[in-house]
Each structure stands twice: as structure tokens, then as C-alpha cells.
Design a protein around this motif. Structure first.
Motif, PDB file in Angstrom:
ATOM      1  N   GLU A   5       1.010  -1.403  -0.131  1.00  0.00           N
ATOM      2  CA  GLU A   5       0.218  -0.107   0.486  1.00  0.00           C
ATOM      3  C   GLU A   5       0.843   1.165   0.028  1.00  0.00           C
ATOM      4  OE1 GLU A   5      -3.817  -1.900   2.531  1.00  0.00           O
ATOM      5  OE2 GLU A   5      -1.797  -1.165   3.903  1.00  0.00           O
ATOM      6  N   PHE A   6       1.867   1.216   0.596  1.00  0.00           N
ATOM      7  CA  PHE A   6       3.147   2.519   0.622  1.00  0.00           C
ATOM      8  C   PHE A   6       3.767   2.603  -0.576  1.00  0.00           C
ATOM      9  CE2 PHE A   6       6.940   4.577   1.918  1.00  0.00           C
ATOM     10  CZ  PHE A   6       6.108   5.306   2.373  1.00  0.00           C
ATOM     11  N   ILE A   7       4.013   1.194  -0.819  1.00  0.00           N
ATOM     12  CA  ILE A   7       4.465   1.288  -1.948  1.00  0.00           C
ATOM     13  C   ILE A   7       3.469   1.950  -3.802  1.00  0.00           C
ATOM     14  CG2 ILE A   7       6.330   0.914  -4.216  1.00  0.00           C
ATOM     15  CD1 ILE A   7       7.645   1.238  -1.655  1.00  0.00           C
ATOM     16  N   THR A   8       2.499   1.443  -3.108  1.00  0.00           N
ATOM     17  CA  THR A   8       1.489   2.147  -4.705  1.00  0.00           C
ATOM     18  C   THR A   8       1.790   3.429  -4.547  1.00  0.00           C
ATOM     19  OG1 THR A   8       0.163  -0.075  -4.415  1.00  0.00           O
ATOM     20  CG2 THR A   8      -0.738   1.898  -4.846  1.00  0.00           C
ATOM     21  N   GLU A   9       0.914   4.289  -3.454  1.00  0.00           N
ATOM     22  CA  GLU A   9       0.870   5.189  -3.180  1.00  0.00           C
ATOM     23  C   GLU A   9       2.005   6.272  -3.545  1.00  0.00           C
ATOM     24  OE1 GLU A   9      -1.002   8.245   0.788  1.00  0.00           O
ATOM     25  OE2 GLU A   9      -2.044   5.383   0.446  1.00  0.00           O
ATOM     26  N   LEU A  10       2.940   5.391  -2.967  1.00  0.00           N
ATOM     27  CA  LEU A  10       4.686   6.884  -3.034  1.00  0.00           C
ATOM     28  C   LEU A  10       4.560   6.733  -5.044  1.00  0.00           C
ATOM     29  CD1 LEU A  10       6.769   8.272  -2.405  1.00  0.00           C
ATOM     30  CD2 LEU A  10       7.911   6.233  -1.720  1.00  0.00           C
ATOM     31  N   THR A  11       4.125   5.415  -5.877  1.00  0.00           N
ATOM     32  CA  THR A  11       4.159   5.461  -6.831  1.00  0.00           C
ATOM     33  C   THR A  11       3.453   6.271  -7.187  1.00  0.00           C
ATOM     34  OG1 THR A  11       4.346   3.327  -6.934  1.00  0.00           O
ATOM     35  CG2 THR A  11       4.231   4.080  -8.933  1.00  0.00           C
ATOM     36  N   ARG A  12       1.838   7.169  -6.923  1.00  0.00           N
ATOM     37  CA  ARG A  12       1.005   7.428  -7.461  1.00  0.00           C
ATOM     38  C   ARG A  12       1.815   8.639  -7.503  1.00  0.00           C
ATOM     39  NH1 ARG A  12      -3.110   5.596  -4.487  1.00  0.00           N
ATOM     40  NH2 ARG A  12      -3.473   4.086  -5.884  1.00  0.00           N
ATOM     41  N   ALA A  13       2.032   9.386  -6.388  1.00  0.00           N
ATOM     42  CA  ALA A  13       2.327  10.261  -5.677  1.00  0.00           C
ATOM     43  C   ALA A  13       3.706  11.170  -6.797  1.00  0.00           C
ATOM     44  CB  ALA A  13       2.375  10.495  -4.415  1.00  0.00           C
ATOM     45  N   LEU A  14       4.394  10.109  -6.696  1.00  0.00           N
ATOM     46  CA  LEU A  14       5.355  10.188  -7.597  1.00  0.00           C
ATOM     47  C   LEU A  14       5.380  10.563  -9.294  1.00  0.00           C
ATOM     48  CD1 LEU A  14       8.842   8.587  -5.283  1.00  0.00           C
ATOM     49  CD2 LEU A  14       7.996  10.708  -5.664  1.00  0.00           C
ATOM     50  N   SER A  15       3.898  10.088 -10.429  1.00  0.00           N
ATOM     51  CA  SER A  15       4.373  10.501 -10.822  1.00  0.00           C
ATOM     52  C   SER A  15       4.529  10.759 -12.480  1.00  0.00           C
ATOM     53  CB  SER A  15       2.279   9.675 -11.263  1.00  0.00           C
ATOM     54  OG  SER A  15       1.967  10.692 -11.201  1.00  0.00           O
ATOM     55  N   SER A  16       4.939  12.695 -11.633  1.00  0.00           N
ATOM     56  CA  SER A  16       4.991  13.564 -12.181  1.00  0.00           C
ATOM     57  C   SER A  16       6.831  13.440 -12.647  1.00  0.00           C
ATOM     58  CB  SER A  16       4.522  15.150 -11.734  1.00  0.00           C
ATOM     59  OG  SER A  16       5.365  15.255 -10.381  1.00  0.00           O
ATOM     60  N   LEU A  17       7.406  12.714 -11.936  1.00  0.00           N
ATOM     61  CA  LEU A  17       8.800  12.521 -12.304  1.00  0.00           C
ATOM     62  C   LEU A  17       9.599  11.538 -12.909  1.00  0.00           C
ATOM     63  CD1 LEU A  17      10.054  12.095  -8.293  1.00  0.00           C
ATOM     64  CD2 LEU A  17       9.800  14.619  -9.590  1.00  0.00           C
ATOM     65  N   PRO A  18      10.540  11.639 -13.456  1.00  0.00           N
ATOM     66  CA  PRO A  18      10.624  10.955 -15.326  1.00  0.00           C
ATOM     67  C   PRO A  18      10.688   9.457 -14.378  1.00  0.00           C
ATOM     68  CG  PRO A  18      12.242  12.773 -14.958  1.00  0.00           C
ATOM     69  CD  PRO A  18      11.782  12.832 -13.612  1.00  0.00           C
ATOM     70  N   LEU A  19      10.848   8.741 -15.056  1.00  0.00           N
ATOM     71  CA  LEU A  19      10.774   6.982 -14.889  1.00  0.00           C
ATOM     72  C   LEU A  19      11.947   6.818 -14.080  1.00  0.00           C
ATOM     73  CD1 LEU A  19       9.308   4.672 -14.335  1.00  0.00           C
ATOM     74  CD2 LEU A  19      10.489   4.095 -16.741  1.00  0.00           C
ATOM     75  N   ASP A  20      13.214   6.968 -14.120  1.00  0.00           N
ATOM     76  CA  ASP A  20      14.643   6.627 -13.456  1.00  0.00           C
ATOM     77  C   ASP A  20      14.372   6.953 -12.282  1.00  0.00           C
ATOM     78  OD1 ASP A  20      14.810   9.353 -14.682  1.00  0.00           O
ATOM     79  OD2 ASP A  20      16.641   9.415 -15.133  1.00  0.00           O
ATOM     80  N   GLN A  21      14.277   8.243 -11.875  1.00  0.00           N
ATOM     81  CA  GLN A  21      13.830   8.721 -10.625  1.00  0.00           C
ATOM     82  C   GLN A  21      13.294   8.260  -9.530  1.00  0.00           C
ATOM     83  OE1 GLN A  21      13.978  13.255 -11.887  1.00  0.00           O
ATOM     84  NE2 GLN A  21      15.177  13.181  -9.641  1.00  0.00           N
ATOM     85  N   ARG A  22      12.430   7.915 -10.379  1.00  0.00           N
ATOM     86  CA  ARG A  22      10.836   7.614  -9.767  1.00  0.00           C
ATOM     87  C   ARG A  22      10.973   6.007  -9.354  1.00  0.00           C
ATOM     88  NH1 ARG A  22       6.458   8.255 -13.389  1.00  0.00           N
ATOM     89  NH2 ARG A  22       6.801   6.791 -14.130  1.00  0.00           N
ATOM     90  N   GLU A  23      12.032   5.524 -10.152  1.00  0.00           N
ATOM     91  CA  GLU A  23      12.334   4.366 -10.010  1.00  0.00           C
ATOM     92  C   GLU A  23      13.587   3.685  -8.566  1.00  0.00           C
ATOM     93  OE1 GLU A  23      10.977   1.194 -10.885  1.00  0.00           O
ATOM     94  OE2 GLU A  23       9.759   2.011 -11.764  1.00  0.00           O
ATOM     95  N   ASP A  24      14.723   5.090  -8.722  1.00  0.00           N
ATOM     96  CA  ASP A  24      15.501   4.831  -8.011  1.00  0.00           C
ATOM     97  C   ASP A  24      14.870   5.479  -6.352  1.00  0.00           C
ATOM     98  OD1 ASP A  24      17.137   4.587  -9.942  1.00  0.00           O
ATOM     99  OD2 ASP A  24      18.226   6.552  -9.789  1.00  0.00           O
ATOM    100  N   ILE A  25      13.896   6.534  -6.795  1.00  0.00           N
ATOM    101  CA  ILE A  25      13.493   6.303  -5.139  1.00  0.00           C
ATOM    102  C   ILE A  25      12.508   5.012  -4.580  1.00  0.00           C
ATOM    103  CG2 ILE A  25      11.750   7.478  -4.244  1.00  0.00           C
ATOM    104  CD1 ILE A  25      11.927   9.925  -6.436  1.00  0.00           C
TER     105      ILE A  25
END
Length: 196
Positions: A5-25
Motif C-alpha cells: 500500500e505504501f509503495i503504491t501510494e508513493l508511486t502514484r504521488a511520484l508520477s510526475s517524475l521521470p521514470l528513472d528517478q521514480r524507480e531510484d526512489i
């Protein structure tokens, strides 16, 4: 909230970032969950320690926009730079708004309650001590108290009052220290987020 649930919500909230940065976080938070579980912590405790995923994401997104504004990518126009600056400022002000209205006011109210507690328990201890000394050594007590048994009653009552006040002061000291440490950690966290 568990890890998924945490990762899903974080992924949704980070959607405006580029994919590589999002995956790093996301990879960093997954590894924190893995390490925490290895040490015997539950997923819920680990997620609770991280805090709100949306708030975490806002700081990353704000940092990304400020970084894009300060060091623009090749071919980035002036309009895009101002877009990044504006977006970063809006996110930063929303975080400050949250801190002011949802964190500052409860902290101020709690600090006021602590101050009132210090004052009341301090008065209780002081007056209890003064009346205990007066009743024990006489002096003015002979003018006020008609007999010895009343003097002893006042002494033990005053001593008890001073003891209750002292215990209250010790408890307030502990709560105050823990509160100050918590506030310092929270301020350090915010400074780290702003200067990251």
C-alpha cells in the motif's frame, strides 16, 4: 499501511517524475522495507516511521523542479525553467502551509499546556514546602493553628502537596525533554528536505 500500500501510494504521488528517478526512489524505499523486516520490524511499523507517502513524494517532486530550474537540461527554454520554478515554489508553500496549520498550532497548544503545568506544579511544590516548614517550626503557625495536632495535620498535608508537586515537575521535565527532542528532529528533517 503495509509495504504494498505504501509503495503504491508513493508511486502514484511520484508520477510526475521521470521514470528513472521514480524507480531510484521506489528502490530505496523497498530496500528500507527489506532491511526493516530483516531486523524484525513489521511492515506497518516501517511505513509509520516513514510518514505520509504523499508528503514524501511532494518533497521529491519539489526537489526535482528546483533542480530542473537551477540546472536546466539541454534545450530547455526559459518558459520551461519558469514552469519548474513555479511548480517547486507551489509545492514548497503547500508543505509550509501544512507545517504551519497542522503542526505548528498543535505544538503551540501543547507548549502552552506544558507551561501551565510547570507553573501549577511549581506553585504546588513551593507552597507545600513553605507551609510544611511553617507548621514544623512554629512561628506564624501558633497564631493560625489552635493546637499541635492541627500543626501536624498541616505539616503532613503540606508535605504531601509538595511531594505531589515535585512528582509532577519530574514528569513534566521528562515530557518536556522528549518533546524538545522530537521538535528538534522534526526541524532537522525539514531543513534536510529543503536543503537536499
Amino acid at each position: 499501511m503495509n509495504e504494498q500500500e505504501f509503495i503504491t501510494e508513493l508511486t502514484r504521488a511520484l508520477s510526475s517524475l521521470p521514470l528513472d528517478q521514480r524507480e531510484d526512489i521506489l528502490g530505496e524505499y523497498r530496500s528500507h522495507f527489506f532491511e526493516g523486516k530483516e531486523r524484525g520490524k513489521s511492515e506497518e511499523d516501517i511505513a509509520k516511521a516513514f510518514g505520509d507517502p504523499k508528503g514524501i513524494a511532494r518533497t521529491y517532486v519539489a526537489d526535482y523542479h528546483f533542480e530542473q530550474w537551477q540546472t536546466p537540461t539541454k534545450g530547455q527554454g526559459v518558459g520551461k525553467s519558469f514552469y519548474h520554478l513555479g511548480s517547486g515554489l507551489i509545492i514548497m508553500f503547500s508543505l509550509l502551509f501544512f507545517n504551519f496549520f497542522f503542526i505548528l498550532w498543535p505544538v503551540l497548544i501543547f507548549a502552552f499546556i506544558l507551561c501551565v503545568g510547570w507553573f501549577l506544579f511549581g506553585i504546588l511544590t513551593f507552597l507545600g514546602g513553605v507551609f510544611a516548614i511553617v507548621s514544623l517550626f512554629g512561628g506564624l503557625s501558633e497564631l493560625v493553628l489552635p493546637n499541635v495536632s492541627t500543626q501536624f495535620a498541616l505539616f503532613f498535608y503540606s508535605l504531601g502537596t509538595a511531594l505531589v508537586g515535585s512528582i509532577g515537575l519530574v514528569a513534566l521535565y521528562t515530557v518536556s525533554r522528549l518533546s524538545i527532542n522530537g521538535i528538534q528532529k522534526y526541524i532537522r528533517l525539514n531543513i534536510n528536505l529543503v536543503t537536499a
